[in-house]
Design a protein around this motif. Structure first.
Motif, PDB file in Angstrom:
ATOM      1  N   PRO A 193       0.702  -1.287  -0.013  1.00 32.10           N
ATOM      2  CA  PRO A 193      -0.160  -0.035  -0.026  1.00 32.10           C
ATOM      3  C   PRO A 193       0.779   1.315  -0.080  1.00 32.10           C
TER       4      PRO A 193
ATOM      5  N   ARG B  24      -2.530  -7.235   6.267  1.00 33.64           N
ATOM      6  CA  ARG B  24      -3.858  -7.455   6.694  1.00 33.64           C
ATOM      7  C   ARG B  24      -3.511  -8.918   7.538  1.00 33.64           C
TER       8      ARG B  24
ATOM      9  N   SER C 104      -9.398 -10.556   6.251  1.00 33.46           N
ATOM     10  CA  SER C 104      -9.972  -9.803   5.161  1.00 33.46           C
ATOM     11  C   SER C 104      -9.428  -8.422   5.386  1.00 33.46           C
ATOM     12  N   GLU C 105      -8.856  -7.954   4.287  1.00 37.88           N
ATOM     13  CA  GLU C 105      -8.451  -6.321   4.436  1.00 37.88           C
ATOM     14  C   GLU C 105      -9.914  -5.491   4.385  1.00 37.88           C
ATOM     15  N   THR C 106     -10.888  -6.033   3.415  1.00 38.00           N
ATOM     16  CA  THR C 106     -12.085  -5.432   3.333  1.00 38.00           C
ATOM     17  C   THR C 106     -13.119  -5.459   4.670  1.00 38.00           C
ATOM     18  N   ALA C 107     -12.841  -6.451   5.230  1.00 32.48           N
ATOM     19  CA  ALA C 107     -13.465  -6.543   6.622  1.00 32.48           C
ATOM     20  C   ALA C 107     -12.581  -5.407   7.620  1.00 32.48           C
TER      21      ALA C 107
ATOM     22  N   ALA D 221      -3.152  -2.448   4.085  1.00 30.19           N
ATOM     23  CA  ALA D 221      -3.684  -2.656   3.184  1.00 30.19           C
ATOM     24  C   ALA D 221      -5.081  -1.754   3.179  1.00 30.19           C
TER      25      ALA D 221
ATOM     26  N   ASP E  71      -4.645   2.002   3.310  1.00 29.26           N
ATOM     27  CA  ASP E  71      -4.266   2.641   2.028  1.00 29.26           C
ATOM     28  C   ASP E  71      -6.011   3.069   1.513  1.00 29.26           C
ATOM     29  N   THR E  72      -6.836   1.861   1.690  1.00 28.38           N
ATOM     30  CA  THR E  72      -8.102   2.362   0.988  1.00 28.38           C
ATOM     31  C   THR E  72      -8.630   3.250   1.818  1.00 28.38           C
TER      32      THR E  72
ATOM     33  N   VAL F   9      -8.231   2.133  -6.163  1.00 32.14           N
ATOM     34  CA  VAL F   9      -8.616   1.069  -5.668  1.00 32.14           C
ATOM     35  C   VAL F   9      -9.963   0.908  -5.903  1.00 32.14           C
ATOM     36  N   PRO F  10     -10.666  -0.447  -5.671  1.00 31.31           N
ATOM     37  CA  PRO F  10     -11.931  -0.648  -5.320  1.00 31.31           C
ATOM     38  C   PRO F  10     -12.244  -0.093  -4.275  1.00 31.31           C
TER      39      PRO F  10
END
Lengths: 392, 127
Positions: free
Chosen positions: A13, A52, A55-58, A249, A252-253, A340-341
């Motif tokens: 990231p 991470r 899950s980096e999304t979590a 990760a 960064d998002t 990024v998404p």
């Protein structure tokens, strides 16, 4: 599938923008904790850091909705002390640090004489004659050398004290709930961009209300030897509030959704703060400082290129380095700096430098995404702004 | 933590194929873990003729974009609509709901069995 072997975007990231040859990566005092938590580790700026834990999304959603716990010990700390510390920083940096009250912080920049950004910094005034300058990991040596050089003629001392500090961040709307349980300090009273000594889990720390996620939160500076105990105490207190360990990760998002620049991507020595839309950090009417003439000139001429937010129409994310195109002719007009998404928006987001006359909100542009010309629209930054009501 | 189902066959590019005549193709748990959360898949449409080892799609995660390589010579005969809609199924259920497409094989592909693939990822994991 070449998942493991080949990726066309950076797996990391934040990049080692200094490009130093690092013989062996440094480990933070929390390394064993991260390994115990099953972290995916990544090399970053000469350090081994958690990318991470699961899950980096979590982790991203946890920071937006509850709280996340970050090890940021890779950040560098430089202490400036002495009777003329304030004057010296006014000369060395773009901001007016002499006007910062004791116990408060300021976001500022270190510029080259030509106005190019050498690093973006958070500077805390710990006492009348004592400042703590926090630099990006990859830039610590650059910042130290510049400050030490610019201190000539001032009654001020500059010391790289990075080894004296671990840095742990608690970020997210439940941060105050978590911190209240581990310190007797009045965390609700600590204002945004303020810092105070505190006792946390029985240990002396500096508690700052700062961060890089777009959420309310705290940054805890402590002795490296105390880091594991601080982490454990905050983890234990935070579990009931939904706090989870969070890696680089999601950092960064989170920062990208919040429209915050990352050194090496949005900010480089080839850009002044004005191109990045951060001209406000350059206090041009103060006494002489390094880069003043160049920044005055840039302010007068206006930047030729501007940093903008891009919202793609499709589902593929423009990535760092991709070309921004004129949508009609396909001619290259700019460069994506980050993309990024976005977990919060559920669609891709990006930032890019484009010509000033193509930077208006609503302008339709295109990005070359691996050979296809995808439509994007210039949008206002940030992409995400937290609901009002927090301390900040 | 990275189970390698015995009943599947594998490629060195971390894809799996089921044992049927027109096998389902997916991404292994090991690859999904390495990629991170998968947020977008570009899959070859039904009818596409693919050649083993050639790129036939994209796998985009938060941090990276990877090419998807055809695991064998053949023709795409079905694409999983659920995974196109919700790519996180690749992470959540790589050998089940996370299948990507079905392939009508034209020839006999060279694939790894579970033990061979487990050895491959064991070697990669310990690097």
């Amino acid at each position: 599938m070449s998942a493991v072997a080949s990726s066309t975007a950076h797996a990391c990231p934040e990049r080692d923008t200094a490009g130093h040859d690092q013989p062996s990566p440094r480990r933070t005092p929390l390394h064993d904790v991260h390994v115990g938590l099953g972290a995916v580790l990544t090399a970053f700026a000469g350090w081994t850091m958690p990318l991470r834990y699961g899950s980096e999304t979590a982790e991203h959603h946890a920071v937006r909705r509850a709280a996340g716990l970050f090890d940021l010990t890779h950040m560098g700390e430089i202490e400036v002390t002495g009777p003329e510390a304030a004057d010296m920083l006014d000369y060395a940096l773009t901001g007016r640090l002499s006007a910062v009250a004791v116990g408060r912080a300021r976001y500022t920049m270190l510029c080259a004489p030509d106005g190019g950004v050498l690093d973006d910094l958070v500077v805390y005034r710990l006492d009348t004659e004592r400042y703590l300058v926090v630099a990006n990991a990859a830039n610590v040596a650059t910042v130290y050398a510049a400050l030490a050089g610019r201190a000539a003629g001032f009654d001020a001392a500059v010391a790289d004290v990075s080894g004296d500090w671990a840095l742990i961040a608690v970020q997210g709307p439940r941060s105050t709930d978590v911190l209240r349980e581990v310190t007797d300090s009045d965390v609700d009273a600590l204002r945004y961009y303020a810092i105070d000594p505190a006792v946390l889990a029985g240990l002396p720390v500096l508690l700052a209300r700062t961060g890089y996620t777009g959420e309310d939160g705290f940054e805890i500076y402590c002795a490296p030897g105390d880091a594991a105990a601080v982490w454990a105490a905050v983890s234990a207190a935070g579990a009931a509030h939904g706090l989870v360990p969070a890696g680089l990760a999601c950092r960064d998002t989170l920062r990208l959704e919040a429209g915050m620049p990352l050194y090496g991507q949005e900010l480089t020595v080839a850009r002044t703060p004005f191109e990045a839309g951060l001209g406000r950090v350059a206090v041009l009417d103060k006494p002489a400082f390094v880069g003043q003439d160049a920044l005055l000139a840039r302010q007068a001429s206006g930047p030729a290129e501007l940093l903008v937010g891009l919202l793609p129409a499709g589902r593929r994310a423009p990535r760092q380095g991709y070309d921004v195109l004129d949508p009609d002719t396909g001619v290259r007009i700019g460069t994506v700096t980050s993309g990024v998404p976005s977990p919060t928006l559920g669609r891709p987001i990006a930032m890019a430098y484009v010509p000033a006359d193509r930077a208006a909100v609503g302008t339709v542009l295109a990005v070359d995404i691996r050979g296809s010309r995808d439509t994007v629209t210039v949008v206002e930054l940030p992409f995400y702004r937290r609901q009002a009501g927090g301390n900040a | 933590m990275n189970t390698v189902p015995e009943n599947l066959r594998y490629t060195r590019d971390h894809e799996w194929l089921s044992g049927e005549d027109e096998p389902a193709v997916g991404i292994t748990a090991f690859a999904g873990e390495a990629l991170g959360d998968i947020v977008y898949l570009e899959l070859p449409p039904v009818g596409t003729v693919v050649t083993a080892g050639d790129p036939c799609g994209e796998v985009e995660s938060t941090k990276s974009v990877s090419e998807l390589y055809a695991p064998a010579d053949g023709e795409i005969v079905a694409v999983n609509p659920a995974v196109a809609e919700d790519p996180s199924l690749v992470n959540a259920d790589p050998y089940g709901q996370g299948w990507l497409f079905r392939l009508r094989l034209t020839g006999t592909p060279e694939l790894l069995d579970a033990a061979e693939y487990a050895a491959l990822i064991g070697a990669e994991a310990s690097r």
